[in-house]
Design an enzyme around this catalytic site. Structure first.
Site: not given
Ligand SMILES: [Fe+2]
Lengths: 230, 167
Positions: A101, A150, A153
């Protein structure tokens, strides 16, 4: 329809396999309020959040093109009557193709992409449709349990016409083997509910030679708005 | 009976929304005439009493909307104008209040609560939402004066847990 039938695809607050819920889930049950007081009142005035047409193309926010698999991510927002939710704000945010991110809080040791921020906004059209151009996000590791990852997404935030329709959720990609192992997705007890968060590959919406496409439709809680507060 | 579409389930806002959701001036709620601004300050706290540094708090009422990401102290603040009382269609009157929505890493669904004002004890005493609550729960919804600001802490869990509502 009873409220229980409406909520049974929702995750619980407490889901210990997702460790962060343990100290953050309220212990008391939510206080129920008479439906007619709130459910049909108008929702937040989100109109101050600036949206320009460029905000829906996450591949054109910098000088160069981001790395990764270019995708078109589109769908329709409807209410529980199946009616389009028009002119509502849709916000998305995601990791880059490497699973990192552009957020200062993310310390995953994967490269940042100087050509990709990973945040977008748009408003639905008169038929409730939204459309983003972006790149497919990468999976990323997290600290929840040993070797936790994760699944890829995209985070979504929607306002909807009523306060009870406020929705923040995540969209997943079909066929991702990490979904089966993910406590956040698996906090939704019913497989049909989990399936509602998985986009479908949409060959008809691809742009040949340029971008693949996924379709993901969203159902906002609530029925046609009839303001009862004055 | 044809099957109605099911609402899309919720998922946590996660820890990394800070670069995406805030916008310029987002802690200032709109007020058409720009008068009567109040500063609200508070902290989001977990079941151990520790600050929640990755939460997003939204306040909304009528034409006022604002949101704030909590900082390392779990602290948030808003500048807003005190809203007017609200008459429900059944004739009952809700005391001036703001709708408050809380998102956070670890919250698989968001939480809804209400912020009421300490200088409205008469209106608060007949507010239909506050009337539903035990006195100790009611107290969790009323901001308290703290110098020049109003203080409103949000306790997600534990003894003095904030009252949260299913809308
Ligand atoms: Fe996320």
């Amino acid at each position: 329809m009873s409220p229980a039938e409406v909520v049974d695809f929702e995750p619980p607050y407490l889901f210990p396999e997702y460790r962060s819920t343990v100290l953050r889930a309220p212990h008391r049950p939510l206080v129920r309020l008479p439906e007619e007081w709130f459910h049909r009142g108008p929702g937040p005035a989100f109109g101050r959040i600036p949206v320009s047409p460029d905000d829906a193309d996450l591949t054109r926010q910098h000088k160069g093109e981001p790395l990764g698999e270019r995708i078109i991510l589109a769908g329709r927002v409807v209410d529980e009557d199946g009616a389009p939710v028009r002119d509502t704000l849709v916000e998305v945010w995601q990791a880059n193709a490497a699973g990192r991110y552009a957020d200062p809080a993310d310390d995953h040791l994967a490269p940042l992409d100087p050509n990709f921020t990973g945040a977008g906004r748009c408003r639905t059209d008169s038929d409730g449709r939204y459309r983003f151009v972006t790149i497919k996000p990468g999976a990323y590791p997290w600290q929840n349990h040993e070797n936790a990852w994760r699944p890829a997404h995209v985070h979504f935030s929607l306002f909807g016409p009523q306060l009870s329709g406020r929705l923040v959720t995540q969209m997943y990609f079909p066929g991702d083997p990490l979904m089966r192992l993910d406590p956040i997705l698996n906090s939704i007890p019913d497989a049909r509910g989990r399936q509602l968060l998985v986009a479908s590959f949409d060959i008809a919406s691809t742009t040949p030679g340029w971008a693949l496409a996924y379709r993901w439709d969203i159902v906002i809680r609530g029925r046609r708005a009839t303001p009862l507060e004055r | 009976m044809s099957e109605r579409p099911r609402p899309t389930p919720s998922q946590t806002v996660g820890p990394f929304f800070g670069f995406a959701l805030p916008f310029t001036g987002d802690v200032d709620a709109v007020r058409p005439d720009g008068t009567g601004t109040l500063r609200i300050e508070g902290q989001v706290l977990d079941g151990a009493g520790e600050p929640v540094p990755d939460s997003l708090v939204e306040v909304w009422h009528a034409s006022q909307f604002a949101r704030c990401r909590t900082d390392v102290e779990g602290a948030f603040h808003f500048n807003l104008a005190k809203p007017a009382a609200l008459r429900l269609l059944d004739g009952r009157v809700r005391a001036p209040h703001m709708n408050v929505t809380v998102f956070a890493r670890g919250l698989l669904r968001h939480l809804e609560t209400f912020l009421y004002f300490p200088d409205e004890s008469e209106a608060n005493s007949t507010d239909p939402v506050l009337e539903l609550l035990d006195p100790n729960l009611r107290a969790t919804l009323i901001a308290r004066p703290d110098g020049q600001v109003l203080r409103f802490d949000i306790r997600l869990q534990g003894e003095s847990e904030t009252a949260f509502f299913a809308l």
